[in-house]
Design a protein around this motif. Structure first.
Motif, PDB file in Angstrom:
ATOM      1  N   CYS A  91      -1.577  -4.785  -7.182  1.00  0.00           N
ATOM      2  CA  CYS A  91      -1.429  -3.389  -6.577  1.00  0.00           C
ATOM      3  C   CYS A  91       0.328  -3.546  -7.204  1.00  0.00           C
ATOM      4  N   GLN A  93       2.671  -1.514  -5.388  1.00  0.00           N
ATOM      5  CA  GLN A  93       3.849  -1.704  -4.706  1.00  0.00           C
ATOM      6  C   GLN A  93       4.231  -3.118  -3.904  1.00  0.00           C
ATOM      7  N   HIS A  94       2.810  -3.556  -3.609  1.00  0.00           N
ATOM      8  CA  HIS A  94       2.996  -5.039  -3.127  1.00  0.00           C
ATOM      9  C   HIS A  94       2.256  -6.095  -3.830  1.00  0.00           C
ATOM     10  N   HIS A  98      -1.581  -7.558  -2.350  1.00  0.00           N
ATOM     11  CA  HIS A  98      -3.208  -7.501  -2.527  1.00  0.00           C
ATOM     12  C   HIS A  98      -3.559  -6.610  -4.069  1.00  0.00           C
ATOM     13  N   LEU A 100      -5.145  -3.890  -5.318  1.00  0.00           N
ATOM     14  CA  LEU A 100      -5.935  -2.704  -4.533  1.00  0.00           C
ATOM     15  C   LEU A 100      -7.447  -1.611  -4.640  1.00  0.00           C
ATOM     16  N   CYS A 113      -3.696   1.995  -3.410  1.00  0.00           N
ATOM     17  CA  CYS A 113      -3.308   1.011  -2.351  1.00  0.00           C
ATOM     18  C   CYS A 113      -3.690   1.438  -1.231  1.00  0.00           C
ATOM     19  N   THR A 115      -3.202   0.182   1.536  1.00  0.00           N
ATOM     20  CA  THR A 115      -1.562  -0.033   2.802  1.00  0.00           C
ATOM     21  C   THR A 115      -1.576   1.611   3.308  1.00  0.00           C
ATOM     22  N   VAL A 120      -2.792   4.732  -7.917  1.00  0.00           N
ATOM     23  CA  VAL A 120      -3.015   4.697  -8.584  1.00  0.00           C
ATOM     24  C   VAL A 120      -3.064   4.921 -10.095  1.00  0.00           C
TER      25      VAL A 120
END
Length: 128
Positions: A91, A93-94, A98, A100, A113, A115, A120
Motif C-alpha cells: 500500500c 499510504q502504508h 499491509h 492492497l 487501501c 484501511t 490506488v
C-alpha cells in the motif's frame, strides 16, 4: 488451459513483475473437477505450488478480482520463502503495514487501501 483462466491472470501477473514482486510459473494443471470452474497451478521459484481457479461465465472483472486474491495469497508465501517483504502489492499510504486489496469498483478491477478504502489503481496498471 481454459481461455477464461488464461486471460484473467494477465493483469495480476504484470503487477507481480514490478519491483518487490515475484514472478510465478503458471502451469496448465487442472485440479478442480467442476465443469463450471477452470483451474491451474502457480509455482514459486522454490518449487512450491498453489492452485488457482475461477468460476466460468462470470464477468471478467469479477474473475480478475477473485484471481488477484488467490495470486496475492501465493505471492505472500513465495516472497516469504525468498526472505522478502510479504505485503504485496504494498500500500503506498502504508508501505510497511499491509498490502492492497483487490475489489470491483464501478465495473473495474482495482487495488485499494484496505484501511482507507482509497483506490490506488487498476489491477494490471500499478506503477504505470
Amino acid at each position: 488451459m481454459q481461455r477464461e483462466l488464461a486471460a484473467a491472470p494477465e493483469p495480476i501477473l504484470s503487477n507481480l513483475g514490478k519491483p518487490g514482486g515475484v514472478q510465478p510459473d503458471l502451469r496448465d494443471e487442472p485440479w478442480r473437477e467442476d465443469p463450471q470452474t477452470a483451474s491451474a497451478f502457480l509455482y514459486a521459484p522454490d518449487g512450491s505450488g498453489q492452485g488457482i481457479s475461477i468460476d466460468l461465465g462470470l464477468p471478467t472483472v469479477t474473475q480478475v478480482v477473485a484471481l488477484a486474491d488467490q495470486v496475492q495469497e501465493w505471492a505472500v508465501e513465495a516472497l516469504w520463502s525468498l526472505g522478502c517483504p510479504t505485503n504485496w502489492p504494498p500500500c503506498p499510504q502504508h508501505p510497511d503495514s499491509h498490502p492492497l486489496a483487490a475489489v470491483v469498483r464501478a465495473g473495474r478491477a482495482v487495488w485499494v487501501c484496505p484501511t482507507l478504502e482509497t483506490e490506488v489503481g487498476e489491477i494490471g496498471k500499478l506503477g504505470h
